[in-house]
Design a protein around this motif. Sequence first.
Motif, PDB file in Angstrom:
ATOM      1  N   SER A   1      -7.355 -12.552  12.406  1.00 42.75           N
ATOM      2  CA  SER A   1      -7.365 -14.181  12.072  1.00 42.75           C
ATOM      3  C   SER A   1      -6.930 -14.159  10.424  1.00 42.75           C
ATOM      4  O   SER A   1      -7.233 -13.335   9.729  1.00 42.75           O
TER       5      SER A   1
ATOM      6  N   TYR B 279      -6.314 -16.748   6.926  1.00 42.58           N
ATOM      7  CA  TYR B 279      -6.914 -18.039   6.411  1.00 42.58           C
ATOM      8  C   TYR B 279      -6.122 -18.004   4.965  1.00 42.58           C
ATOM      9  O   TYR B 279      -5.710 -17.126   4.251  1.00 42.58           O
TER      10      TYR B 279
ATOM     11  N   GLY C 155      -9.176 -22.077   2.953  1.00 43.60           N
ATOM     12  CA  GLY C 155      -9.983 -21.656   4.280  1.00 43.60           C
ATOM     13  C   GLY C 155      -9.619 -22.215   5.685  1.00 43.60           C
ATOM     14  O   GLY C 155     -10.169 -21.931   6.738  1.00 43.60           O
ATOM     15  N   GLU C 156      -8.422 -22.815   5.411  1.00 44.98           N
ATOM     16  CA  GLU C 156      -7.678 -23.215   6.846  1.00 44.98           C
ATOM     17  C   GLU C 156      -7.082 -22.217   7.551  1.00 44.98           C
ATOM     18  O   GLU C 156      -6.395 -21.041   6.888  1.00 44.98           O
ATOM     19  N   GLN C 157      -7.496 -21.993   8.967  1.00 43.89           N
ATOM     20  CA  GLN C 157      -6.735 -20.874   9.811  1.00 43.89           C
ATOM     21  C   GLN C 157      -5.383 -21.041   9.947  1.00 43.89           C
ATOM     22  O   GLN C 157      -4.864 -22.088  10.218  1.00 43.89           O
TER      23      GLN C 157
END
Length: 461
Positions: free
Chosen positions: A133, A135, A139-141
Motif C-alpha cells: 500500500s 500513501y 495519509g490518503e491511500q
Amino acid sequence: MDVNISVTDLYTIGIGPSSSHTVGPMRAAKRFVDHLATEGLLIKVNRVLVELYGSLALTGHGHATDIAILLGLSGARPSEIDPEEVEPGIAKIRDMRKIMLGGTHEIPFYEDDNLLFLKDQILPEHSNGMRFSAYDKAGEQLLTKDYFSVGGGYVVSYHEGDRAETRGHNVELPYPFTSADELLAIGQETGLSIAEIMLANETCWREESETFAFLDAVNDAMIACIRRGCEAEGILPGGLKVKRRAHKLYQGLMENPERASRDPLTVLDWVNLYALAVNEENAAGGRVVTAPTNGAAGVIPAVLKYYQRFCAGTNQKGTRDFLLTAAAIGAIYKKRASISAAEMGCQGEVGVACSMAAGALTAVLGGTNEQVENAAEIGMEHNLGLTCDPIGGLVQIPCIERNTMGAMKAINATRLALSGDGTHVVSLDEVIETMRQTGVDMLSKYKETSQGGLAVNVVEC
C-alpha cells in the motif's frame, strides 16, 4: 483459456535463498513500484506499507524476504542484482531509515512500521501473500495491491490478471499440452521427442536461436554456480552455524583421482558435490538458477553435470534437450498442481526437481518419450509426502542434503526406466494428482512454516 508456460518460466537466474520467499517478493515489490510510476503516482508517495502473510510471514526472516522487499522497492531485479552489492545496499537503507523507490524517489522507511510480518494471518488466495500500500503526505491511500508468490519466483496478481513477468502466456501453441498423456499423444502423432515438442512451442515467443541462447545461459549459470560452491568455504549465514562441505569434498576428490578405480561409487560423490555446491551457494544468497525453485536448485544442475561428465556421447544439443525436456515436465506440474512448498510441502520442490531431472536424463540417454514419462513418474512417486520443515526458516537443514538425495533418486529413476520399455502401472498424471491431493491434505505446519517436523524437534544452536 489455460495459461501457457515457457521454458523461461521454469528457469530464472536470480539470487538465494528462496524462489518463493526471496525472488518472488523482490519481483512483487518492484512490480508495485513500477505500477505507481506507470500511474503517475510515484512522485506523490510519502509512505509505503508492506504486509506479509502466511508462510512468508512465518519463515520470511530466514528466507531473506525482508531483504528482498527492500531490494525490490529500490528497483532491483533478481536476474540483474549483484549478490556482492546486497549487504551494503541494505545496510544503507537501514542506517538512513530511507528508501529510494524505484531508484528515483526517496521516502522515509522504518522497517518496524513499514514492513509487517503478520504471522497469525493468511490471505485466502495463497499462503504466500503480500499486500503493498502507498500513501501520500496527507495519509490518503494512493494504491494497494495484493501479490502471491506461487512457487519458482512466479508472482500472481489477481487484481491485474497477470500471472508472470513475461508476456504472451496466452499465445496459440502448435503443440499445446496440459498433461503427460497429451504430451505423449503429440509425440506418437508427430514422431517428435519431448524436447522437440517443447522447442517448437517456444518459437511462439521467440526465434529458435534466442531459445538456444537462453538455454546455454542457463547451463552456464548452473555450471558457474557449481564452481563457486566448490571454491567457497566458511559458515553459512543465519545462525545455525552450518559449515560449507562442498569445498572439502571437492579437494578430497581432486587429491585422490585413483579413488574411482577402487570404489566404483565415487561417481556418486561427484553428484553429491554438485548438489551441495549449488545449494550452499543458494543458502548464502548467491546467484543460482531457479530450477524449478531455489530450495530445489541443486537437483537439476547436479544431474545435468553428471550427464556432461560421466555419460558417453554428450554434446551441446544433449544439454539443450535435457533442459527442454525437464521444462516440459515442470510445466505439467505447474499446470496440474504446484511447485510451491507452501502449498505442497517439499514434494512440490525437490520432488518435482527430481521428476524433471529423471525425465530429462532419460531423454538424453536415448530413452523414448514413454520411458521419459516413466522416469519422471518414478522420480515423484518416491518423493510423495515429503514435508517442508526447515530449521529456523533457513534453506539449509534439511534442504541442502535433500537436494543430493533428489539427484540420486533421479539418476536411479532413469536407470529403472531405461531397463524397461516405458510401460508401467502408475502414470505421471496420476502421480501428479496424488501429489496435489497429498499437499492439500498435508497439515500446514509441514508446509514451509517451520512449525513442525525438524523445525521443532531440533534445538537450534
